[in-house]
Design a protein around this motif. Sequence first.
Motif, PDB file in Angstrom:
ATOM      1  N   ASP A 180       0.833  -1.211   0.000  1.00 14.53           N
ATOM      2  CA  ASP A 180       0.000   0.000   0.000  1.00 14.53           C
ATOM      3  C   ASP A 180       0.866   1.260   0.000  1.00 14.53           C
ATOM      4  N   GLY A 181       1.987   1.171  -0.711  1.00 18.50           N
ATOM      5  CA  GLY A 181       2.846   2.332  -0.869  1.00 18.50           C
ATOM      6  C   GLY A 181       3.718   2.654   0.312  1.00 18.50           C
ATOM      7  N   GLU A 182       3.879   1.702   1.223  1.00 18.44           N
ATOM      8  CA  GLU A 182       4.629   1.967   2.442  1.00 18.44           C
ATOM      9  C   GLU A 182       6.107   1.628   2.331  1.00 18.44           C
ATOM     10  N   LYS A 183       6.468   0.697   1.436  1.00 10.74           N
ATOM     11  CA  LYS A 183       7.863   0.247   1.372  1.00 10.74           C
ATOM     12  C   LYS A 183       8.328   0.089  -0.064  1.00 10.74           C
ATOM     13  N   SER A 184       9.639   0.155  -0.217  1.00 11.40           N
ATOM     14  CA  SER A 184      10.248  -0.033  -1.523  1.00 11.40           C
ATOM     15  C   SER A 184      10.532  -1.512  -1.776  1.00 11.40           C
ATOM     16  N   SER A 185      10.653  -1.856  -3.035  1.00  7.62           N
ATOM     17  CA  SER A 185      11.016  -3.232  -3.408  1.00  7.62           C
ATOM     18  C   SER A 185      12.469  -3.502  -3.060  1.00  7.62           C
ATOM     19  N   LEU A 232      -1.192  19.101 -15.144  1.00  5.08           N
ATOM     20  CA  LEU A 232      -2.304  19.916 -14.654  1.00  5.08           C
ATOM     21  C   LEU A 232      -3.640  19.327 -15.091  1.00  5.08           C
ATOM     22  N   LYS A 233      -3.707  18.822 -16.321  1.00  4.87           N
ATOM     23  CA  LYS A 233      -4.932  18.181 -16.789  1.00  4.87           C
ATOM     24  C   LYS A 233      -5.209  16.922 -15.974  1.00  4.87           C
ATOM     25  N   ARG A 234      -4.148  16.190 -15.660  1.00  4.55           N
ATOM     26  CA  ARG A 234      -4.317  14.955 -14.902  1.00  4.55           C
ATOM     27  C   ARG A 234      -4.779  15.262 -13.475  1.00  4.55           C
ATOM     28  N   GLN A 235      -4.361  16.404 -12.951  1.00  3.54           N
ATOM     29  CA  GLN A 235      -4.800  16.796 -11.618  1.00  3.54           C
ATOM     30  C   GLN A 235      -6.315  16.925 -11.579  1.00  3.54           C
ATOM     31  N   GLU A 236      -6.900  17.458 -12.655  1.00  3.55           N
ATOM     32  CA  GLU A 236      -8.347  17.612 -12.698  1.00  3.55           C
ATOM     33  C   GLU A 236      -9.048  16.261 -12.771  1.00  3.55           C
ATOM     34  N   GLN A 237      -8.386  15.277 -13.394  1.00  7.77           N
ATOM     35  CA  GLN A 237      -8.998  13.950 -13.519  1.00  7.77           C
ATOM     36  C   GLN A 237      -9.022  13.212 -12.193  1.00  7.77           C
ATOM     37  N   PHE A 238      -7.973  13.418 -11.377  1.00  8.79           N
ATOM     38  CA  PHE A 238      -7.858  12.672 -10.132  1.00  8.79           C
ATOM     39  C   PHE A 238      -8.152  13.575  -8.938  1.00  8.79           C
ATOM     40  N   LYS A 239      -9.402  13.700  -8.591  1.00 11.09           N
ATOM     41  CA  LYS A 239      -9.786  14.572  -7.490  1.00 11.09           C
ATOM     42  C   LYS A 239      -9.301  14.033  -6.146  1.00 11.09           C
ATOM     43  N   ASN A 240      -9.162  12.710  -6.048  1.00 11.48           N
ATOM     44  CA  ASN A 240      -8.767  12.099  -4.777  1.00 11.48           C
ATOM     45  C   ASN A 240      -7.302  11.688  -4.757  1.00 11.48           C
ATOM     46  N   ASP A 241      -6.537  12.268  -5.659  1.00 12.23           N
ATOM     47  CA  ASP A 241      -5.132  11.895  -5.746  1.00 12.23           C
ATOM     48  C   ASP A 241      -4.388  12.308  -4.487  1.00 12.23           C
ATOM     49  N   SER A 242      -3.359  11.549  -4.145  1.00 17.33           N
ATOM     50  CA  SER A 242      -2.606  11.839  -2.918  1.00 17.33           C
ATOM     51  C   SER A 242      -1.610  12.973  -3.092  1.00 17.33           C
ATOM     52  N   LEU A 243      -1.342  13.376  -4.325  1.00 17.36           N
ATOM     53  CA  LEU A 243      -0.311  14.377  -4.562  1.00 17.36           C
ATOM     54  C   LEU A 243      -0.822  15.778  -4.258  1.00 17.36           C
ATOM     55  N   PRO A 244      -0.052  16.582  -3.546  1.00 16.82           N
ATOM     56  CA  PRO A 244      -0.454  17.968  -3.285  1.00 16.82           C
ATOM     57  C   PRO A 244      -0.309  18.809  -4.545  1.00 16.82           C
ATOM     58  N   LYS A 245      -0.978  19.925  -4.576  1.00 19.42           N
ATOM     59  CA  LYS A 245      -0.988  20.753  -5.783  1.00 19.42           C
ATOM     60  C   LYS A 245       0.396  21.200  -6.258  1.00 19.42           C
ATOM     61  N   PRO A 246       1.331  21.525  -5.363  1.00 20.77           N
ATOM     62  CA  PRO A 246       2.620  21.998  -5.882  1.00 20.77           C
ATOM     63  C   PRO A 246       3.270  21.041  -6.870  1.00 20.77           C
ATOM     64  N   PRO A 276       4.999  11.245   2.602  1.00 16.96           N
ATOM     65  CA  PRO A 276       4.661   9.825   2.434  1.00 16.96           C
ATOM     66  C   PRO A 276       5.393   9.220   1.236  1.00 16.96           C
ATOM     67  N   TYR A 277       5.930   8.030   1.421  1.00 17.14           N
ATOM     68  CA  TYR A 277       6.684   7.389   0.348  1.00 17.14           C
ATOM     69  C   TYR A 277       5.817   7.197  -0.895  1.00 17.14           C
ATOM     70  N   LYS A 278       4.570   6.818  -0.695  1.00 17.62           N
ATOM     71  CA  LYS A 278       3.667   6.647  -1.834  1.00 17.62           C
ATOM     72  C   LYS A 278       3.590   7.925  -2.666  1.00 17.62           C
ATOM     73  N   GLN A 279       3.533   9.059  -2.001  1.00 23.77           N
ATOM     74  CA  GLN A 279       3.428  10.341  -2.679  1.00 23.77           C
ATOM     75  C   GLN A 279       4.658  10.605  -3.544  1.00 23.77           C
ATOM     76  N   LEU A 280       5.823  10.279  -3.026  1.00 25.12           N
ATOM     77  CA  LEU A 280       7.061  10.510  -3.761  1.00 25.12           C
ATOM     78  C   LEU A 280       7.138   9.620  -5.003  1.00 25.12           C
ATOM     79  N   VAL A 281       6.780   8.343  -4.841  1.00 24.52           N
ATOM     80  CA  VAL A 281       6.823   7.411  -5.977  1.00 24.52           C
ATOM     81  C   VAL A 281       5.803   7.824  -7.034  1.00 24.52           C
ATOM     82  N   GLU A 282       4.616   8.207  -6.585  1.00 20.85           N
ATOM     83  CA  GLU A 282       3.572   8.605  -7.515  1.00 20.85           C
ATOM     84  C   GLU A 282       3.992   9.838  -8.317  1.00 20.85           C
ATOM     85  N   ALA A 283       4.611  10.805  -7.650  1.00 18.36           N
ATOM     86  CA  ALA A 283       5.078  12.004  -8.332  1.00 18.36           C
ATOM     87  C   ALA A 283       6.104  11.651  -9.404  1.00 18.36           C
ATOM     88  N   ASN A 284       7.046  10.784  -9.038  1.00 19.11           N
ATOM     89  CA  ASN A 284       8.064  10.356  -9.988  1.00 19.11           C
ATOM     90  C   ASN A 284       7.437   9.654 -11.188  1.00 19.11           C
TER      91      ASN A 284
END
Length: 521
Positions: free
Chosen positions: A36-41, A233-247, A286-294
């Motif tokens: 659940d995004g808590e650890k790396s492989s 920015l377009k993808r941000q509008e698609q994912f309203k519940n995304d874990s990534l912050p706006k910056p 959160p590690y999940k947030q960092l991986v998702e951003a990448n």
Amino acid sequence: MKYFIYALLIVVMVGCETPFFSTADNIFRTPFEKSDGEKSSEYEEVIDYYKDLAKEFASISFKTMGKTDSGKPLHLVIYSPDAEFNLAKYRKDRTIILINNATDGLGIEGVDATMVLFRNLAQKKIRVPDNVIVVTIPVYNISGKLRARNYSEADYDLNSDLIKGDVENTFSFVKIFQEVQPDIFIENGFTSKKEKDFAHSLTYSTLQKEQQGSFLGGYIDEVLIPRVTDTLLKRQEQFKNDSLPKPFWRPLLIPTTDTPRSTVGYASLWNCMAIRINTHSYHQKPYKQLVEANYEMMKAIVEVANANNAYIKQLKIKQAEALTSLKEYPIRWEIDSTQQTTVDLHTFEIDTITEIVHLDHNKPIVKQRTYYNKLKVADKVSVPESYIVPQIWDKVIDRLKANNVEMTTLDKDTTMTVSSYGIDSFKTVAIPFEGHYLHYDTKVAVFEVKKHFLKGDYIIKIAQPAKQYLLQTLEPQAPDSFFNWNFFDIIIQQRLIDELKEEYKEEDARLLFSYPIYRIK
């Protein structure tokens, strides 16, 4: 040099994107997703995962590509939508993207993000890029990954080794790079110490346009990054519940003036656009947030490159032609303090100030940040017709060969008039840097000399794909030249100086430090 007029390129985003996390019933969920995004492989999990992908999907190839200082081999994974893995067949018609992970052993976010990207490409969970081939080195610094440390087994920084080549990993990386010949190079990195006031999960850096070249550098600044940002920015509008912050959705530029010792600096020597993606783990994001951003930024780069494929190929031709016509080549740059711009920096209000500043992470703010966005030439050299490298300098020749430098050898002993450098002066660091007493601020004088060369000495014509690599390594004034990295320190040792003083009676002081690589005009 004229600037190319950029055509209007439109990235059309249609349909819904697949959510970042794979569903629970997908047998190819990564260890990162299973947690659940808590650890790396773990390293072995990474390699086994790619092996399994290659067995299941015809579009994935898994190869072993050379040694590393860990005792484990370096690997190469290729995604090709039509299952053709002979990259030479696609070099003219498709954009090849090479992704490098974990140069810093603690920079693991890119490792997990790339696994998800390759899985989603293979399963066609995201739009299949018909015009792009995606290639990755799953884990570059294997020892660092295994031991949870930044550096190699022998404590080298792999991101400073691309010219001197002290570590086995570097030769394997160079072999991969020369085989792949990417159009775009992505270095997935991280930072945990600098820029502690960032709210951003991710920043990116590229070489300044002047270093990258007007055509490719202009494309990065004026097309690629703006269109990647628009896509996010377009993808941000698609994912309203995304874990990534706006910056995140408008990535922050951190300018760099990397020299060829780094992976980004090295890649730029080969008519390749180079981008470093940095995740920011400070403040315990959160590690999940960092991986998702990448993941999201890599995916956006693939999408834009796919849409712009033909244009990228045109720009590479223009850039190569511009380089060919250069009579003088900049070997060192410096910041132009008269040129600057501002960007939005998402940060936090100050909470308290003790010995350090404490920020209140519940009170985000936006500040204007100023940075210098232009460089000017600090030093340049005339471009020779050829170099002559005596065969005695075998360590230099080994590195030239590793980089696919085109060379011929003299078929008999020959005397000819050549240009030679005298090393007028140089400075040296007080303590070792990456295992070397690195020289810098090297100054030279040029003079003509009749020199006897031996059968087997190397002639290297400058008109070849390795042109920039040759100028940056064989010109002693260049910051990452072989001279500055101590490959020729034998010529400046005291015993030889004493002998030469006796021989030349100090008639020409330049001969005391005669640089042993020669130029033919």
